[in-house]
Design an enzyme around this catalytic site. Structure first.
Site, PDB file in Angstrom:
ATOM      1  N   ARG A  46       0.853  -1.199   0.000  1.00  0.00           N
ATOM      2  CA  ARG A  46       0.000   0.000   0.000  1.00  0.00           C
ATOM      3  C   ARG A  46       0.885   1.244   0.000  1.00  0.00           C
ATOM      4  O   ARG A  46       0.618   2.221  -0.677  1.00  0.00           O
ATOM      5  CB  ARG A  46      -0.947  -0.003   1.222  1.00  0.00           C
ATOM      6  CG  ARG A  46      -1.634   1.326   1.442  1.00  0.00           C
ATOM      7  CD  ARG A  46      -2.882   1.275   2.303  1.00  0.00           C
ATOM      8  NE  ARG A  46      -2.821   0.351   3.406  1.00  0.00           N
ATOM      9  CZ  ARG A  46      -2.136   0.520   4.545  1.00  0.00           C
ATOM     10  NH1 ARG A  46      -1.421   1.620   4.736  1.00  0.00           N
ATOM     11  NH2 ARG A  46      -2.139  -0.398   5.488  1.00  0.00           N
ATOM     12  N   TYR A  98     -16.832  17.636 -14.373  1.00  0.00           N
ATOM     13  CA  TYR A  98     -17.334  16.263 -14.338  1.00  0.00           C
ATOM     14  C   TYR A  98     -18.382  16.119 -13.220  1.00  0.00           C
ATOM     15  O   TYR A  98     -18.162  16.572 -12.087  1.00  0.00           O
ATOM     16  CB  TYR A  98     -16.160  15.296 -14.136  1.00  0.00           C
ATOM     17  CG  TYR A  98     -16.595  13.875 -13.892  1.00  0.00           C
ATOM     18  CD1 TYR A  98     -17.449  13.230 -14.788  1.00  0.00           C
ATOM     19  CD2 TYR A  98     -16.166  13.164 -12.774  1.00  0.00           C
ATOM     20  CE1 TYR A  98     -17.873  11.932 -14.569  1.00  0.00           C
ATOM     21  CE2 TYR A  98     -16.575  11.862 -12.557  1.00  0.00           C
ATOM     22  CZ  TYR A  98     -17.435  11.257 -13.451  1.00  0.00           C
ATOM     23  OH  TYR A  98     -17.858   9.977 -13.230  1.00  0.00           O
ATOM     24  N   ASP A 170      -7.547  19.843 -13.278  1.00  0.00           N
ATOM     25  CA  ASP A 170      -7.889  18.517 -13.792  1.00  0.00           C
ATOM     26  C   ASP A 170      -7.575  18.547 -15.286  1.00  0.00           C
ATOM     27  O   ASP A 170      -8.260  19.202 -16.077  1.00  0.00           O
ATOM     28  CB  ASP A 170      -9.378  18.242 -13.533  1.00  0.00           C
ATOM     29  CG  ASP A 170      -9.779  16.824 -13.929  1.00  0.00           C
ATOM     30  OD1 ASP A 170      -9.145  16.263 -14.837  1.00  0.00           O
ATOM     31  OD2 ASP A 170     -10.744  16.290 -13.341  1.00  0.00           O
ATOM     32  N   LYS A 195      -8.690   7.606 -18.770  1.00  0.00           N
ATOM     33  CA  LYS A 195      -8.975   8.240 -20.051  1.00  0.00           C
ATOM     34  C   LYS A 195      -7.744   8.207 -20.961  1.00  0.00           C
ATOM     35  O   LYS A 195      -7.234   7.139 -21.232  1.00  0.00           O
ATOM     36  CB  LYS A 195      -9.518   9.643 -19.790  1.00  0.00           C
ATOM     37  CG  LYS A 195     -10.581   9.693 -18.660  1.00  0.00           C
ATOM     38  CD  LYS A 195     -11.827   8.949 -19.045  1.00  0.00           C
ATOM     39  CE  LYS A 195     -12.846   8.671 -17.964  1.00  0.00           C
ATOM     40  NZ  LYS A 195     -12.826   9.251 -16.667  1.00  0.00           N
TER      41      LYS A 195
HETATM   42  O1  P1T Z   1     -13.743   7.765 -13.407  1.00  0.00           O
HETATM   43  P1  P1T Z   1     -12.526   8.135 -12.625  1.00  0.00           P
HETATM   44  O2  P1T Z   1     -11.263   7.494 -13.120  1.00  0.00           O
HETATM   45  O3  P1T Z   1     -12.705   7.986 -11.162  1.00  0.00           O
HETATM   46  O4  P1T Z   1     -12.273   9.702 -12.927  1.00  0.00           O
HETATM   47  C1  P1T Z   1     -13.163  10.708 -12.567  1.00  0.00           C
HETATM   48  C2  P1T Z   1     -13.015  11.893 -13.494  1.00  0.00           C
HETATM   49  C3  P1T Z   1     -12.265  12.977 -13.090  1.00  0.00           C
HETATM   50  N1  P1T Z   1     -12.107  14.068 -13.879  1.00  0.00           N
HETATM   51  C4  P1T Z   1     -12.677  14.129 -15.103  1.00  0.00           C
HETATM   52  C5  P1T Z   1     -12.496  15.346 -15.942  1.00  0.00           C
HETATM   53  C6  P1T Z   1     -13.428  13.063 -15.577  1.00  0.00           C
HETATM   54  O5  P1T Z   1     -13.972  13.169 -16.799  1.00  0.00           O
HETATM   55  C7  P1T Z   1     -13.619  11.913 -14.755  1.00  0.00           C
HETATM   56  C8  P1T Z   1     -14.451  10.755 -15.194  1.00  0.00           C
HETATM   57  N2  P1T Z   1     -15.262  11.038 -16.280  1.00  0.00           N
HETATM   58  C9  P1T Z   1     -16.091  10.164 -16.930  1.00  0.00           C
HETATM   59  C10 P1T Z   1     -16.268   8.880 -16.564  1.00  0.00           C
HETATM   60  C11 P1T Z   1     -16.801  10.710 -18.101  1.00  0.00           C
HETATM   61  O6  P1T Z   1     -17.316   9.939 -18.932  1.00  0.00           O
HETATM   62  O7  P1T Z   1     -16.815  11.936 -18.232  1.00  0.00           O
END
Ligand code: P1T
Length: 378
Positions: A46, A98, A170, A195
C-alpha cells in the site's frame, strides 16, 4: 528529453536483475526485510510498489513535476486533494465540470462542512470575487467536461497565489501532451488515467502530480493512510498505455478536427463545442495555452430528447457509453450519464441540456467516423 521519448522511458530503466525492457509487474503485497529498519525501499505494497513507482515517475516527468502519486481511480485522486482541506474550509471550482466531481464536493465534502462556490469557467475576475477568508484552493477543469470551455490557468494561478491559495487543474481532457498546467502556475495536476493516459478503456485509475514538496508530503501521507492505491497490474497496463500517448493524441486531434468541422455544417446540429473551431469563444486562449485542441467534441442536437435517444441507438462504430480517451470512439449523453448527479435546473442553467451529446473521438479511420455520424444523424 522530448515528450514522446519521456513517455516511453521516464521512470522505466531496464530491470536491474534480469535486463527486462518492460517494467515487471511486482505482484506482491509485502517485501522481505533484512533486519529492523533495513529494507530495499519497499516495506508494504500500500505504501509503495515498484511498478506503481515507475508509473508515478513517468507521469511526473510528462507533466513537468517532481512527484507523481497514483490512485485507484480519478475520484480517489480527487479525494486525496480534498484531504488537504479541513472542516470549515472553502474552495472555488469552475461551474462546468465532471458530474462525479460535483457530487464529491456537494454530497461528501459538504457533510464535512467544506463548502464549494462555483464560478463561470472562463470569467477570470469571478474567481477573485469568490474568495473568502476561509478559501484554501481553486479547482479548475480545462477544457471542461462536457462543454469544452477553457480557463486561463496562468491568470487564475496569479490571482490564487496572491491570496495564498492552491490551484488544482484537472488535465484529464487535454492530457499532458497538449497542456502542462504546472508550467502555467498550477500547484497540483490531476488526471483520471482511465482516459487518455491509459488510452485503451481497460483500467480505472487516477494520478496527481506536483512540484510543491510540502503538498507532495501531505498527499503521499494521505495516499498511504487512506490506501486507495492501484494494483500493480493496473499500474503496468497504464504504463504500457502511456508509451503511445503522443501518437494517440495526435490522431485523436486530427480526427476530432475533422468531426467538429463536419458537425458545424450539419443541418441537424444546433451548435458544436470544440476549442479548435475559430468560432469557439476560447479559441485564442486554446492556441496560447494548449499545443493542440484535443479529441473531445460536444454538440447540441436539433430536436427533442426522444430524437436524441433514436440517434444514439443508430451508431455502429461509435459506442454509446460513459468515459472517454480510449482508442475507440464513444458517444455519451451527459444529462443522464456522466452529469446525472447535477440537479436539472443547475445543469440546464450551465448549458448542459437534454439535447447535448458528447463525443470522444477515437483513432479509427476518420472516414468511418464521419460515415457513422452521417447515418446516425440522417
Ligand atoms: O472515473 P474516474 O477514473 O474515477 O475519474 C473521474 C473523473 C475525473 N475528472 C474528469 C475530468 C473526468 O472526466 C472523470 C471521469 N469522467 C467520466 C467517466 C466521463 O465519462 O466523463
Amino acid at each position: 528529453m522530448e515528450f514522446a521519448t519521456k513517455a516511453i522511458h521516464a521512470g522505466q530503466e531496464p530491470d536491474h536483475t534480469t535486463g527486462a525492457i518492460m517494467t515487471p509487474i511486482f505482484q506482491t503485497s509485502t517485501y522481505a526485510q533484512a533486519g529492523i529498519g533495513e529494507h530495499k525501499g519497499y516495506e508494504y505494497a500500500r505504501t509503495g510498489n515498484p511498478t506503481r513507482t515507475a508509473l508515478e515517475a513517468c507521469i511526473a516527468a510528462l507533466e513537468g513535476g517532481t512527484h507523481g502519486l497514483a490512485f485507484a481511480s480519478g475520484m480517489a485522486a480527487e479525494q486525496a486533494i480534498l484531504s488537504l482541506l479541513s472542516a470549515g474550509d472553502h474552495l472555488i471550482a469552475c461551474d462546468d465540470l465532471y458530474g462525479g466531481t460535483y457530487r464529491l464536493f456537494e454530497r461528501i465534502m459538504g457533510r464535512y462542512n467544506v463548502q464549494t462556490s462555483y464560478v463561470t469557467a472562463g470569467n477570470v475576475a469571478d474567481y477573485e470575487r469568490a474568495i473568502r477568508p476561509n478559501t484554501k484552493l481553486i479547482w479548475l477543469e480545462t477544457p471542461t467536461n462536457p462543454l469544452l470551455r477553457l480557463v486561463d490557468i496562468q491568470a487564475v494561478a496569479e490571482i490564487a497565489h496572491r491570496h495564498n491559495l492552491l490551484v488544482v487543474v484537472d488535465n484529464t481532457f487535454s492530457s499532458p501532451y497538449f497542456q502542462q498546467p504546472l508550467n502555467l502556475g498550477a500547484d497540483i495536476v490531476l488526471h483520471s488515467t482511465t482516459k487518455y493516459i491509459n488510452g485503451h478503456s481497460d483500467v480505472v485509475g487516477g494520478v496527481l502530480v506536483t512540484h510543491n514538496e510540502e503538498v507532495y508530503q501531505s498527499l503521499k501521507f494521505y495516499q498511504n493512510a487512506a490506501g486507495a492505491v492501484p494494483g500493480p497490474f493496473d499500474a503496468w497496463l497504464t504504463l504500457r498505455g502511456i508509451k503511445t500517448l503522443a501518437v494517440r493524441m495526435r490522431q485523436h486531434e486530427e480526427n476530432a478536427r475533422a468531426v467538429a468541422g463536419y458537425l458545424a455544417e450539419h443541418p441537424r446540429v444546433e451548435h458544436v463545442y470544440y476549442p479548435g473551431l475559430v468560432a469557439h469563444p476560447d479559441h485564442e486562449l486554446a492556441k496560447r495555452q494548449m499545443s493542440g485542441f484535443g479529441g473531445m467534441v460536444s454538440f447540441q442536437f436539433k430536436g427533442q430528447m426522444a430524437d436524441v435517444d433514436h440517434v444514439v441507438r443508430r451508431f455502429k462504430v461509435f459506442a454509446f457509453a460513459e468515459s472517454l480517451g480510449g482508442v475507440e470512439s464513444l458517444v455519451c449523453h451527459p444529462a443522464t450519464m456522466t452529469h446525472g448527479s447535477i440537479p436539472r435546473e443547475l445543469r440546464e442553467a450551465r448549458g448542459l441540456t437534454d439535447t447535448l451529446l458528447r463525443l470522444s473521438i477515437g483513432i479509427e479511420d476518420v472516414m468511418d467516423l464521419l460515415a457513422d455520424l452521417a447515418q446516425a444523424l440522417a
